[in-house]
Design an enzyme around this catalytic site. Structure first.
Site, PDB file in Angstrom:
ATOM      1  N   GLN A 163      -8.335 -20.299   0.531  1.00 14.22           N
ATOM      2  CA  GLN A 163      -6.387 -20.023   0.509  1.00 14.22           C
ATOM      3  C   GLN A 163      -6.221 -20.197   1.311  1.00 14.22           C
ATOM      4  O   GLN A 163      -5.349 -20.742   2.264  1.00 14.22           O
ATOM      5  CB  GLN A 163      -6.274 -18.757  -0.495  1.00 14.22           C
ATOM      6  CG  GLN A 163      -4.507 -18.705  -0.063  1.00 14.22           C
ATOM      7  CD  GLN A 163      -4.367 -17.116  -0.611  1.00 14.22           C
ATOM      8  OE1 GLN A 163      -4.035 -16.621  -1.547  1.00 14.22           O
ATOM      9  NE2 GLN A 163      -4.743 -16.002   0.389  1.00 14.22           N
ATOM     10  N   GLU A 205       2.489 -20.068   4.167  1.00 13.22           N
ATOM     11  CA  GLU A 205       2.584 -19.811   5.689  1.00 13.22           C
ATOM     12  C   GLU A 205       2.519 -19.636   7.005  1.00 13.22           C
ATOM     13  O   GLU A 205       1.636 -19.044   8.169  1.00 13.22           O
ATOM     14  CB  GLU A 205       1.428 -17.985   5.277  1.00 13.22           C
ATOM     15  CG  GLU A 205       0.855 -16.963   4.579  1.00 13.22           C
ATOM     16  CD  GLU A 205      -0.096 -16.137   4.180  1.00 13.22           C
ATOM     17  OE1 GLU A 205      -0.490 -16.509   5.438  1.00 13.22           O
ATOM     18  OE2 GLU A 205      -0.146 -15.202   3.279  1.00 13.22           O
ATOM     19  N   ASP A 242     -10.174 -16.906   3.731  1.00 13.40           N
ATOM     20  CA  ASP A 242      -9.891 -16.436   2.596  1.00 13.40           C
ATOM     21  C   ASP A 242      -9.931 -16.138   0.901  1.00 13.40           C
ATOM     22  O   ASP A 242      -9.589 -17.825   0.800  1.00 13.40           O
ATOM     23  CB  ASP A 242      -8.163 -15.298   2.522  1.00 13.40           C
ATOM     24  CG  ASP A 242      -7.486 -14.643   1.262  1.00 13.40           C
ATOM     25  OD1 ASP A 242      -8.422 -13.900   0.066  1.00 13.40           O
ATOM     26  OD2 ASP A 242      -7.032 -13.937   1.321  1.00 13.40           O
ATOM     27  N   GLU A 285     -12.666 -13.781   2.631  1.00 13.70           N
ATOM     28  CA  GLU A 285     -11.876 -12.105   1.891  1.00 13.70           C
ATOM     29  C   GLU A 285     -12.293 -12.541   0.378  1.00 13.70           C
ATOM     30  O   GLU A 285     -12.178 -13.917   0.367  1.00 13.70           O
ATOM     31  CB  GLU A 285     -10.248 -12.825   1.980  1.00 13.70           C
ATOM     32  CG  GLU A 285      -9.817 -11.301   1.679  1.00 13.70           C
ATOM     33  CD  GLU A 285      -8.327 -11.423   2.076  1.00 13.70           C
ATOM     34  OE1 GLU A 285      -8.143 -11.455   3.237  1.00 13.70           O
ATOM     35  OE2 GLU A 285      -6.783 -11.239   1.384  1.00 13.70           O
ATOM     36  N   ASP A 312      -8.994  -7.641  -1.046  1.00  8.61           N
ATOM     37  CA  ASP A 312      -8.131  -7.967  -1.681  1.00  8.61           C
ATOM     38  C   ASP A 312      -7.281  -7.700  -2.582  1.00  8.61           C
ATOM     39  O   ASP A 312      -7.477  -6.082  -2.912  1.00  8.61           O
ATOM     40  CB  ASP A 312      -7.473  -9.028  -0.730  1.00  8.61           C
ATOM     41  CG  ASP A 312      -5.749  -9.039  -1.038  1.00  8.61           C
ATOM     42  OD1 ASP A 312      -5.288  -8.166  -1.448  1.00  8.61           O
ATOM     43  OD2 ASP A 312      -5.255 -10.147  -0.706  1.00  8.61           O
ATOM     44  N   LYS A 337      -1.704  -3.852   2.710  1.00  6.47           N
ATOM     45  CA  LYS A 337      -0.299  -4.346   1.924  1.00  6.47           C
ATOM     46  C   LYS A 337      -0.164  -3.509   1.863  1.00  6.47           C
ATOM     47  O   LYS A 337      -0.058  -2.943   0.460  1.00  6.47           O
ATOM     48  CB  LYS A 337      -0.377  -5.637   1.127  1.00  6.47           C
ATOM     49  CG  LYS A 337      -1.676  -6.992   1.296  1.00  6.47           C
ATOM     50  CD  LYS A 337      -1.383  -7.729   0.998  1.00  6.47           C
ATOM     51  CE  LYS A 337      -2.184  -8.881   1.125  1.00  6.47           C
ATOM     52  NZ  LYS A 337      -2.856 -10.009  -0.254  1.00  6.47           N
ATOM     53  N   ARG A 366       2.483 -10.645   3.871  1.00  5.56           N
ATOM     54  CA  ARG A 366       2.388 -11.639   2.453  1.00  5.56           C
ATOM     55  C   ARG A 366       2.526 -12.876   2.728  1.00  5.56           C
ATOM     56  O   ARG A 366       2.968 -13.140   3.273  1.00  5.56           O
ATOM     57  CB  ARG A 366       2.732 -10.893   1.387  1.00  5.56           C
ATOM     58  CG  ARG A 366       2.436  -9.196   0.872  1.00  5.56           C
ATOM     59  CD  ARG A 366       1.975  -8.652   0.425  1.00  5.56           C
ATOM     60  NE  ARG A 366       1.001  -9.611  -0.966  1.00  5.56           N
ATOM     61  CZ  ARG A 366       0.630  -9.051  -1.521  1.00  5.56           C
ATOM     62  NH1 ARG A 366       0.871  -7.933  -2.359  1.00  5.56           N
ATOM     63  NH2 ARG A 366       0.723  -9.801  -3.415  1.00  5.56           N
ATOM     64  N   SER A 367       2.612 -13.800   1.610  1.00  8.53           N
ATOM     65  CA  SER A 367       2.663 -15.003   1.783  1.00  8.53           C
ATOM     66  C   SER A 367       4.485 -15.453   2.207  1.00  8.53           C
ATOM     67  O   SER A 367       4.814 -16.098   2.904  1.00  8.53           O
ATOM     68  CB  SER A 367       1.951 -15.743   0.742  1.00  8.53           C
ATOM     69  OG  SER A 367       2.602 -15.301  -0.359  1.00  8.53           O
ATOM     70  N   LYS A 388      -3.260  -8.635   9.959  1.00  8.57           N
ATOM     71  CA  LYS A 388      -3.593 -10.944   9.864  1.00  8.57           C
ATOM     72  C   LYS A 388      -2.345 -10.406   8.849  1.00  8.57           C
ATOM     73  O   LYS A 388      -0.679 -10.149   8.029  1.00  8.57           O
ATOM     74  CB  LYS A 388      -4.680 -10.421   7.963  1.00  8.57           C
ATOM     75  CG  LYS A 388      -4.385 -12.115   7.582  1.00  8.57           C
ATOM     76  CD  LYS A 388      -5.421 -11.638   6.363  1.00  8.57           C
ATOM     77  CE  LYS A 388      -4.660 -13.101   4.994  1.00  8.57           C
ATOM     78  NZ  LYS A 388      -5.170 -13.073   3.913  1.00  8.57           N
TER      79      LYS A 388
HETATM   80  P1  PGA Z   1      -0.125 -13.443  -1.700  1.00 10.73           P
HETATM   81  O1  PGA Z   1      -1.513 -13.458   0.003  1.00 10.73           O
HETATM   82  O2  PGA Z   1       0.874 -12.450  -0.602  1.00 10.73           O
HETATM   83  O3  PGA Z   1       0.381 -14.622  -1.433  1.00 10.73           O
HETATM   84  O4  PGA Z   1      -0.585 -12.519  -2.043  1.00 10.73           O
HETATM   85  C1  PGA Z   1      -2.353 -13.443   0.178  1.00 10.73           C
HETATM   86  C2  PGA Z   1      -3.535 -12.827   0.658  1.00 10.73           C
HETATM   87  O5  PGA Z   1      -4.115 -13.439  -0.618  1.00 10.73           O
HETATM   88  O6  PGA Z   1      -3.987 -12.444   1.733  1.00 10.73           O
HETATM   89 ZN    ZN Z   2      -6.203 -11.691  -0.281  1.00 11.02          ZN
END
Ligand code: PGA
Ligand code: ZN
Length: 432
Positions: A163, A205, A242, A285, A312, A337, A366-367, A388
């Site tokens: 990702q 992102e 990640d 991650e 995560d 988060k 977050r994304s 991050k």
């Molecule tokens: P997400 O991804 O905000 O889409 O869940 C961010 C991450 O996986 O760190």
């Molecule tokens: Zn993640």
């Protein structure tokens, strides 16, 4: 002049993906005001707190009318009169009012926006920037940023399985310098991508849209970009990944679509360990699915003394899961988060659970994001050590990086760069 809550309102705004999101605004009896906007994930763990969405056909089902209505009615009714300076008491009221284990009734989007807005109001009432209000006189370090160069996975139509392809510059000495180095790498990566074919814009992102023939092709290109930028791979600039393996696997196996391979947990561990040996990787991650603790612990046992292994989706910012994962030596760092758990107090508890065990901790965006910069203040004021946010384009990302530059400037000559001290022992010791 009182720090008691006088009014709580909610409104629908739009996030960086053009989806509805929730903003909360809290006014105290003193007149101090705090505001915060809920972010939204795309690669969410099954154990996360749940957003309340309207469903139906409007806005693709992503509407937040019910979440906003709950803020103006039930939540306001329960919070008016509470002391904003007592965040733990405020968050307990929110949790009790919701009454579910995952904030599903009022919605994590409503709860997190209110919880963070109360925090901002309390800091405004104290007349302090949020990071300093949180630090409460304790010495804090400037967090080390993890910055995305290529997006992938659920943030780029699954064009790569991995990702996030990111960089970290622990030897940079300051936030300002870390951003300058990252900018060099980001531009160099863009030039290399142009050589591969037409640039196809950026992922969710802000990282370059991934045009690669394999996951290793992306790793090779990132290593080349670091070298082409004029900085030294493995000294000035390290790779951070990640994997977000939850999105393509579980305990029964991992389907790497781009590589046309299906791997068992043991084979997945072997692949990650191989990558960590061949590329200048400092942090990884979610290299296994959220409930595949066996594979993740095997990876940590083999390379956890020199590579940060972050949980995560595995930990979902839950202090209890951090404690259980530590018992099983699943990883050595926790992603934090706030909206994964729903309140500031619970996120702080997960962070403390990680730091108390000598782990690393990374406050994360977050994304789906917005101009809200709360996480820059949390990462600094909580002395998390790492931050991050996503890539080095798009203003919902740059807003956080820019806020960190203001914070670093405000701390001035007292600013202490987290660098390698951000990592768990012994990674920091070995790498330094
Ligand atoms: P997400 O991804 O905000 O889409 O869940 C961010 C991450 O996986 O760190
Ligand atoms: Zn993640």
């Amino acid at each position: 002049m009182s720090s008691r809550i006088a009014a709580v309102t909610g409104r629908q705004l739009w996030d960086s993906r053009g989806r509805p999101t929730v903003e909360a605004e809290v006014t105290l009896e003193s007149g101090a005001v705090g505001r915060a906007i809920a972010p939204a994930g795309a690669s969410r763990g099954a154990h996360e707190a749940i957003d309340l969405r309207d469903g139906g056909s409007a806005y693709g089902g992503f509407g937040v009318n019910r979440a906003v209505a709950g803020i103006g009615a039930e939540i306001a009714g329960a919070l008016i009169g509470a002391d904003a300076r007592d965040q733990a008491a405020v968050d307990r009221i929110l949790c009790d009012l919701d009454g579910t284990a995952n904030k599903a009734r009022l919605g994590a989007n409503a709860v997190v926006a209110v919880s963070m807005a109360v925090l901002h109001a309390a800091a405004a009432d104290a007349g302090a920037p949020l990071w300093r209000y949180l630090a409460d006189g304790r010495k804090v370090r400037i967090p080390l940023p993890e910055i995305q160069i290529f997006g992938g996975g659920a943030h780029a139509g699954r064009r790569t399985d991995v990702q996030d392809f990111m960089v970290m510059c622990p030897n940079a000495g300051s936030f300002r310098r870390a951003l300058e180095i990252t900018d060099d790498v980001y531009r160099a990566a863009g030039r290399l991508m142009e050589e591969k074919g037409p640039l196809s814009g950026v992922a969710d992102e802000g990282g370059w849209w991934p045009n690669f023939s394999s996951n290793e092709d992306a790793l090779d290109t990132l290593t080349k970009a670091i070298e082409a930028s004029g900085h030294r791979a493995g000294e000035d600039v390290f790779i951070s990944l990640d994997i977000a393996a939850n999105e393509f696997g579980d305990a029964s196996g991992y389907a790497l679509a781009l590589d046309d391979r299906r791997l068992s947990g043991a084979e997945m561990a072997a692949r990650i360990i191989d990558w960590a040996g061949r590329y200048p990787i400092l942090s990884i991650e979610d290299p296994a699915g959220q409930d595949d603790w066996t594979t993740m612990a095997a990876i940590t046992a083999r390379i956890g003394d020199r590579v940060q292994i972050i949980g995560d989706d595995v930990l979902v910012t839950n202090a209890g899961r951090v404690a259980r994962a530590a018992e099983a030596a699943v990883c050595n760092a926790a992603l934090i988060k706030v909206n994964q758990v729903g309140t500031v107090t619970e996120a702080r508890a997960a962070l403390d659970a990680a730091l108390d065990r000598g782990w690393g901790a990374i406050v994360s965006a977050r994304s789906g994001e917005s101009e809200d910069v709360t996480i820059a203040h949390l990462a600094t004021g909580w002395n998390a050590g790492q931050l991050k946010v996503g890539s080095f384009t798009r203003s919902e990302r740059m807003a956080k990086w820019n806020e960190m530059l203001r914070i670093e400037e405000a701390i001035g000559s007292h600013a202490e760069w987290a660098g390698f001290t951000a990592f768990a022992d012994p990674i920091g010791r070995v790498a330094a």
